[in-house]
Design a protein around this motif. Structure first.
Motif, PDB file in Angstrom:
ATOM      1  N   ASP A   1       0.824  -1.290   0.041  1.00  0.00           N
ATOM      2  CA  ASP A   1       0.086   0.013   0.001  1.00  0.00           C
ATOM      3  C   ASP A   1       0.930   1.283  -0.080  1.00  0.00           C
ATOM      4  N   GLY A   2       0.814   1.963  -1.157  1.00  0.00           N
ATOM      5  CA  GLY A   2       1.613   2.997  -1.183  1.00  0.00           C
ATOM      6  C   GLY A   2       3.012   3.122  -1.654  1.00  0.00           C
ATOM      7  N   ILE A   3       3.592   2.016  -1.859  1.00  0.00           N
ATOM      8  CA  ILE A   3       5.167   1.730  -2.363  1.00  0.00           C
ATOM      9  C   ILE A   3       4.967   0.518  -3.281  1.00  0.00           C
ATOM     10  N   TYR A   4       5.879   0.457  -4.004  1.00  0.00           N
ATOM     11  CA  TYR A   4       6.153  -0.414  -5.284  1.00  0.00           C
ATOM     12  C   TYR A   4       7.428  -0.876  -5.424  1.00  0.00           C
ATOM     13  N   TRP A   5       8.204  -1.733  -5.185  1.00  0.00           N
ATOM     14  CA  TRP A   5       9.264  -2.375  -5.395  1.00  0.00           C
ATOM     15  C   TRP A   5       9.502  -3.264  -6.778  1.00  0.00           C
ATOM     16  N   ASP A   6      10.497  -2.922  -7.603  1.00  0.00           N
ATOM     17  CA  ASP A   6      10.734  -3.986  -8.753  1.00  0.00           C
ATOM     18  C   ASP A   6      11.966  -3.998  -8.942  1.00  0.00           C
ATOM     19  N   PHE A   7      12.591  -5.352  -9.600  1.00  0.00           N
ATOM     20  CA  PHE A   7      14.019  -5.436  -9.737  1.00  0.00           C
ATOM     21  C   PHE A   7      14.158  -6.400 -11.027  1.00  0.00           C
ATOM     22  N   ASP A   8      15.173  -5.950 -11.695  1.00  0.00           N
ATOM     23  CA  ASP A   8      15.536  -6.684 -13.100  1.00  0.00           C
ATOM     24  C   ASP A   8      16.649  -7.654 -12.845  1.00  0.00           C
ATOM     25  N   TYR A   9      16.290  -8.941 -13.308  1.00  0.00           N
ATOM     26  CA  TYR A   9      17.583 -10.050 -13.492  1.00  0.00           C
ATOM     27  C   TYR A   9      17.632 -10.386 -14.708  1.00  0.00           C
ATOM     28  N   ALA A  10      18.761 -10.849 -15.137  1.00  0.00           N
ATOM     29  CA  ALA A  10      19.201 -11.201 -16.478  1.00  0.00           C
ATOM     30  C   ALA A  10      19.874 -12.729 -16.420  1.00  0.00           C
ATOM     31  N   CYS A  11      19.658 -13.461 -17.472  1.00  0.00           N
ATOM     32  CA  CYS A  11      20.201 -14.625 -17.875  1.00  0.00           C
ATOM     33  C   CYS A  11      20.474 -14.598 -19.168  1.00  0.00           C
TER      34      CYS A  11
ATOM     35  N   THR B   1       6.217  13.304  -3.656  1.00  0.00           N
ATOM     36  CA  THR B   1       7.328  12.141  -3.570  1.00  0.00           C
ATOM     37  C   THR B   1       8.134  12.606  -2.272  1.00  0.00           C
ATOM     38  N   TYR B   2       8.388  13.971  -2.189  1.00  0.00           N
ATOM     39  CA  TYR B   2       9.473  14.197  -1.037  1.00  0.00           C
ATOM     40  C   TYR B   2       8.359  14.826   0.036  1.00  0.00           C
ATOM     41  N   GLN B   3       8.458  14.298   1.224  1.00  0.00           N
ATOM     42  CA  GLN B   3       7.793  15.300   2.289  1.00  0.00           C
ATOM     43  C   GLN B   3       8.662  16.185   3.064  1.00  0.00           C
ATOM     44  N   GLU B   4       9.724  16.459   2.787  1.00  0.00           N
ATOM     45  CA  GLU B   4      10.559  17.209   3.645  1.00  0.00           C
ATOM     46  C   GLU B   4      10.685  18.652   2.975  1.00  0.00           C
ATOM     47  N   LEU B   5      10.894  19.636   3.862  1.00  0.00           N
ATOM     48  CA  LEU B   5      11.145  20.833   3.544  1.00  0.00           C
ATOM     49  C   LEU B   5      13.101  20.927   3.651  1.00  0.00           C
TER      50      LEU B   5
ATOM     51  N   ASP C   1       3.101   9.084   0.849  1.00  0.00           N
ATOM     52  CA  ASP C   1       1.860   9.516   0.405  1.00  0.00           C
ATOM     53  C   ASP C   1       0.986  10.166   1.469  1.00  0.00           C
ATOM     54  N   ALA C   2       1.366  10.472   2.649  1.00  0.00           N
ATOM     55  CA  ALA C   2       0.475  11.066   3.782  1.00  0.00           C
ATOM     56  C   ALA C   2       0.469  12.633   3.311  1.00  0.00           C
TER      57      ALA C   2
END
Length: 500
Positions: A287-297, A380-384, A487-488
């Motif tokens: 919820d609110g974050i998506y991870w993905d990784f690419d691998y090769a052969c 994306t970024y919540q900081e000042l 996302d808050a």
């Protein structure tokens, strides 16, 4: 004799009444139309023959049916046909339902017929298949973002020398259902796992003695080992079974992160057949974050790019400055000394950084003071963030403080919190200030009123936990309100950010 005639006449009358009632109930007006048909169906692929599909007809108000199975040859007029395709593929099945008046309704559905053995062979070869992180230089081969459309928008992993050991790791799927991880003698100290230890953000020797997380828990199950896997090509789900089995990042789990090994985890995969190699993408979606990784052969292992062993220098050193004053009241755009909101990281942006909007000179929400800053977090970024033009020397400062007004009108029931953080780090020579910052945290003690939060510089509470007095290269500051959830959303007010 008269009695007999009466009984015969009564029977005839009863029969006439019954016939009339049946006729009356069974008749309808000649001009009354049949109700319109509604076409619908579901399907199920046979567990023993992946080409055989059973169709279940859920149409209503229909008396006849016509099926087109989408392969340019197969048709049927049965209500619930069973059809056997000749090959795997994607097909659009169309059902036409017809009522007694000849009116028709169509319903179509795209179905995918997958050869489970062919899909398994693409993942695990004829005997086994070994995958390594895709090494193409200059390309993000993994990371995280808000969703699939913005994947790797928050962080991207590259073969750039920043963490070379992970590009040697091997992940082998075998047709016998085994899954083997080979760490090649090195492991990477993920910050989420090893924060506060000497191993954080380093490639270290992959031995059990080093595999202790930030809470002192043994995580050596993540090292080289053989486990089991299951693959469902219809859903794209791969499940690794066995304590410590992992792929992507060790801490990523089925539905959340965990800094200790888990008994199993499930993720989605897709495989593309490229020229000279296959590309496997794995996905963990929370919820609110998506991870993905690419691998090769690679078809020919000699075609695989080399691992970049050393990260090239990033940025440049800034001149030192030892200020006696450093503050910003946010009353106006010029009410500051050194802490200029126009100098938002990476140094040329505006105060609206990555969707977080900051406005100076707004009315005091308490209605009694001078103008203040309004902090609206989103994106994306919540900081000042403040990117300095110098490396700040903290010789003249022992404390940092900030006045915060936290409204009760914000919704704190979800990912938005009442957290308050001040961040100090290095950005001019660090690719990502979050890779080496120190942080001061607290929680709001009240709502709908101003409160001053003061921190001793030599008492950080999280992240790097270093005293800024021990560093000479710090050039980055940030204020974070409402917690770390990207996302808050929420609105806050601040004034008097100062070092003293």
């Amino acid at each position: 004799m008269k009695k007999t005639n009466f009984k015969w006449i009564s029977s005839l009358l009863l029969m006439a009444v019954a016939i009339f009632a049946i006729t009356l109930n069974s008749c309808k007006k000649d001009d009354e139309p049949e109700p319109d048909p509604i076409a619908s169906f579901q399907y199920e692929v046979s567990e023993t023959n992946y080409l055989e599909v059973t169709f279940t007809n859920y149409s209503t108000n229909a008396t006849s049916y016509s099926w087109d199975f989408g392969d340019q040859t197969g048709t049927s007029t049965e209500k619930d046909p069973v059809y056997t395709y000749t090959a795997a593929g994607n097909y659009t099945v169309v059902l036409t339902a017809t009522n007694a008046d000849g009116k028709t309704a169509n319903y179509s559905k795209a179905i995918e017929i997958t050869d489970p053995n062919a899909a398994l062979a693409l993942l695990a070869g004829q005997v086994s298949k070994t995958w390594k992180l895709y090494r193409e230089p200059g390309v993000a081969v993994g990371g995280c973002g808000a969703d699939a459309e913005n994947h790797r928008g928050w962080w991207g992993l590259q073969n750039d020398g920043s963490r070379p050991c992970v590009f040697y790791h091997e992940f082998t799927f075998a047709r016998d259902g085994s899954f083997t991880f080979d760490d090649k003698g090195k492991f990477w100290g993920e910050a989420a796992i090893f924060d506060g230890t000497d191993l954080k953000e380093t490639c270290f020797e992959a031995v059990a003695a080093n595999m202790v997380n930030k809470d002192g828990v043994d995580v050596s199950a993540w090292l080289s080992g053989t486990h089991q896997f299951e693959y469902d090509p219809n859903t794209g789900d791969v499940t690794l079974t066995g304590n410590g089995a992992w792929m992507g990042l060790p801490q990523l789990g089925t539905s959340a992160e965990s800094i200790v090994p888990e008994a199993s985890k499930t993720f989605k995969i897709s495989i593309e057949e490229k020229e000279g190699f296959d590309l496997l993408t794995i996905v963990y979606s929370y919820d609110g974050i998506y991870w993905d990784f690419d691998y090769a052969c690679y078809d020919n292992p000699d075609d695989e790019p080399d691992v970049v062993e050393e990260e090239p220098p990033y940025g440049e050193d800034l001149p030192d400055l030892t200020p006696t004053e450093m503050w910003n009241t946010f009353e106006t755009a010029t009410s500051f000394v050194l802490l200029d909101t126009a100098a938002v990281y990476p140094g040329t942006g505006t105060a609206a950084n990555g969707g977080m909007v900051f406005t100076m000179g707004v009315d005091d929400p308490a209605g009694v003071g001078v103008n203040v800053g309004q902090y609206d977090r989103a994106g994306t970024y919540q900081e000042l963030q403040f990117m300095m033009q110098n490396d700040i020397q903290f010789d003249n400062f022992t404390k940092v403080s900030l006045d915060v007004y936290m409204p009760s009108t914000n919704d704190y029931s979800g990912t938005l919190t009442k957290g308050i953080s001040i961040i100090i780090g290095e950005a001019s020579q660090t690719n990502g200030w979050w890779n080496g910052h120190t942080q001061y945290d607290t929680t709001a003690v009240s709502l709908d009123e101003w409160h001053t939060y003061t921190f001793n510089l030599d008492e950080p509470t999280s992240a790097g936990l270093y005293d800024p007095h021990t560093r000479t290269d710090l050039d980055f500051f940030a204020i974070s309100l409402g917690g770390g959830g990207h996302d808050a959303t929420g609105t806050f007010y601040i004034r008097n950010f100062k070092f003293e």
